[in-house]
Design a protein around this motif. Structure first.
Motif, mmCIF file in Angstrom:
data_model
loop_
_atom_site.group_PDB
_atom_site.id
_atom_site.type_symbol
_atom_site.label_atom_id
_atom_site.label_comp_id
_atom_site.label_asym_id
_atom_site.label_seq_id
_atom_site.Cartn_x
_atom_site.Cartn_y
_atom_site.Cartn_z
ATOM 1 N N LYS A 58 41.183 29.143 31.915
ATOM 2 C CA LYS A 58 39.725 28.613 31.736
ATOM 3 C C LYS A 58 38.823 29.326 32.776
ATOM 4 C CE LYS A 58 40.904 25.044 28.875
ATOM 5 N NZ LYS A 58 41.023 25.350 27.714
ATOM 6 N N SER A 59 39.386 30.158 33.689
ATOM 7 C CA SER A 59 38.340 30.724 34.600
ATOM 8 C C SER A 59 37.542 31.752 33.592
ATOM 9 C CB SER A 59 39.423 31.631 35.644
ATOM 10 O OG SER A 59 39.964 30.427 36.350
ATOM 11 N N ARG A 60 36.655 32.243 34.363
ATOM 12 C CA ARG A 60 36.045 33.456 33.692
ATOM 13 C C ARG A 60 36.809 34.540 34.112
ATOM 14 N NH1 ARG A 60 30.550 32.297 36.740
ATOM 15 N NH2 ARG A 60 30.273 34.733 36.516
ATOM 16 N N PRO A 61 36.683 35.592 33.191
ATOM 17 C CA PRO A 61 37.460 37.078 33.273
ATOM 18 C C PRO A 61 36.857 37.582 34.263
ATOM 19 C CG PRO A 61 36.848 36.599 31.022
ATOM 20 C CD PRO A 61 36.102 35.523 31.807
ATOM 21 N N PHE A 62 35.675 37.817 34.776
ATOM 22 C CA PHE A 62 35.006 38.237 36.054
ATOM 23 C C PHE A 62 35.630 37.743 37.281
ATOM 24 C CE2 PHE A 62 31.773 38.704 39.503
ATOM 25 C CZ PHE A 62 31.527 40.117 39.458
ATOM 26 N N ILE A 63 35.622 36.347 37.355
ATOM 27 C CA ILE A 63 36.158 35.712 38.332
ATOM 28 C C ILE A 63 37.753 36.204 38.745
ATOM 29 C CG2 ILE A 63 36.664 33.571 39.640
ATOM 30 C CD1 ILE A 63 33.769 34.438 39.666
ATOM 31 N N ILE A 64 38.297 36.151 37.810
ATOM 32 C CA ILE A 64 39.782 36.655 37.933
ATOM 33 C C ILE A 64 40.049 38.129 38.344
ATOM 34 C CG2 ILE A 64 42.022 37.189 36.437
ATOM 35 C CD1 ILE A 64 41.101 34.689 34.672
ATOM 36 N N ALA A 65 39.177 38.980 37.553
ATOM 37 C CA ALA A 65 39.250 40.377 38.030
ATOM 38 C C ALA A 65 38.783 40.553 39.359
ATOM 39 C CB ALA A 65 38.557 41.248 37.171
ATOM 40 N N LEU A 66 37.678 39.786 39.660
ATOM 41 C CA LEU A 66 37.120 39.958 41.279
ATOM 42 C C LEU A 66 37.886 39.482 42.198
ATOM 43 C CD1 LEU A 66 34.641 40.920 42.712
ATOM 44 C CD2 LEU A 66 33.747 38.823 42.662
ATOM 45 N N THR A 67 38.625 38.492 41.840
ATOM 46 C CA THR A 67 39.919 37.803 42.892
ATOM 47 C C THR A 67 40.747 38.909 42.942
ATOM 48 O OG1 THR A 67 38.895 35.522 42.257
ATOM 49 C CG2 THR A 67 41.140 35.894 43.374
ATOM 50 N N VAL A 68 41.299 39.301 42.077
ATOM 51 C CA VAL A 68 42.600 40.281 42.040
ATOM 52 C C VAL A 68 42.076 41.601 42.761
ATOM 53 C CG1 VAL A 68 43.862 41.788 40.871
ATOM 54 C CG2 VAL A 68 43.600 39.758 40.020
ATOM 55 N N LEU A 69 40.874 41.984 42.615
ATOM 56 C CA LEU A 69 40.286 43.149 43.315
ATOM 57 C C LEU A 69 40.177 42.812 44.730
ATOM 58 C CD1 LEU A 69 39.366 46.092 43.179
ATOM 59 C CD2 LEU A 69 37.012 45.155 42.781
ATOM 60 N N ILE A 70 39.603 41.955 45.172
ATOM 61 C CA ILE A 70 39.710 41.523 46.549
ATOM 62 C C ILE A 70 40.787 41.278 47.372
ATOM 63 C CG2 ILE A 70 38.608 39.525 48.334
ATOM 64 C CD1 ILE A 70 36.278 39.177 46.321
ATOM 65 N N ILE A 71 42.003 40.462 46.648
ATOM 66 C CA ILE A 71 43.047 40.286 47.269
ATOM 67 C C ILE A 71 43.943 41.664 47.309
ATOM 68 C CG2 ILE A 71 45.307 39.358 46.887
ATOM 69 C CD1 ILE A 71 43.917 36.969 45.631
ATOM 70 N N THR A 72 43.874 42.508 46.346
ATOM 71 C CA THR A 72 44.501 43.730 46.463
ATOM 72 C C THR A 72 43.786 44.679 47.310
ATOM 73 O OG1 THR A 72 43.561 44.468 44.310
ATOM 74 C CG2 THR A 72 45.763 43.611 44.322
ATOM 75 N N CYS A 73 42.600 44.655 47.703
ATOM 76 C CA CYS A 73 41.916 45.483 48.569
ATOM 77 C C CYS A 73 42.363 45.286 49.994
ATOM 78 C CB CYS A 73 40.590 45.602 48.325
ATOM 79 S SG CYS A 73 39.833 46.681 46.987
ATOM 80 N N LEU A 74 42.301 43.796 50.163
ATOM 81 C CA LEU A 74 42.844 43.344 51.533
ATOM 82 C C LEU A 74 44.347 43.686 51.635
ATOM 83 C CD1 LEU A 74 41.243 39.752 51.562
ATOM 84 C CD2 LEU A 74 40.657 41.613 53.081
ATOM 85 N N LEU A 75 45.205 43.644 50.673
ATOM 86 C CA LEU A 75 46.505 44.030 50.916
ATOM 87 C C LEU A 75 46.442 45.578 51.157
ATOM 88 C CD1 LEU A 75 48.381 42.030 47.873
ATOM 89 C CD2 LEU A 75 48.667 41.888 50.406
ATOM 90 N N GLU A 76 45.507 46.245 50.664
ATOM 91 C CA GLU A 76 45.645 47.741 50.996
ATOM 92 C C GLU A 76 45.278 47.849 52.471
ATOM 93 O OE1 GLU A 76 45.938 51.882 50.417
ATOM 94 O OE2 GLU A 76 46.393 50.393 48.802
#
Length: 132
Positions: A58-76
């Protein structure tokens, strides 16, 4: 497309992306270093976008993609940190695959590309659901 069909397509996308991502990570042909160490990041991001969509349909696609981006950038950025417990995790195949081993600025454009594609594909799946 109903929600069940949407979930089916999301699971199929994940099943397709996993071997493609591993192929990119272990590719040995021309430009192998770039494919292994940079381009494969696109598939890593797509995988996590679809996993996010699977669990939060039910989440907005932008929110999903942005969350993934933030988390993976933090992992980097976490790859700059080498405490003993992380080094033990990174010694395993799964740890290297999920957490990475070395920080590289050049990975970030591929994270953005992968999340952008994830955003587009998830929005497309949601649009199909809304049109049916």
């Amino acid at each position: 497309m109903n929600e069940l069909a949407q979930r089916k397509w999301t699971i199929l996308a994940i099943i397709a992306i996993v071997p493609i991502g591993f192929f990119a990570k272990f590719y040995t042909g021309p430009a192998w270093f770039w494919v292994n160490n940079s381009f494969s990041g696109v598939f890593y991001e797509l995988f996590w976008c679809f996993v996010g969509f699977l669990f939060f349909p039910k989440s907005r696609p932008f929110i999903i993609a942005l969350t993934v981006l933030i988390i993976t950038c933090l992992l980097e950025f976490m790859q700059l940190w080498h405490p003993p417990f992380l080094e033990i995790i990174r010694q395993t195949f799964l740890g290297r695959t999920l957490l990475g081993t070395s920080f590289t600025w050049s990975d970030f454009p591929y994270y953005f590309i992968g999340c952008g594609l994830g955003w587009f594909l998830i929005a497309w799946l949601k649009k199909l659901e809304n049109n049916h």
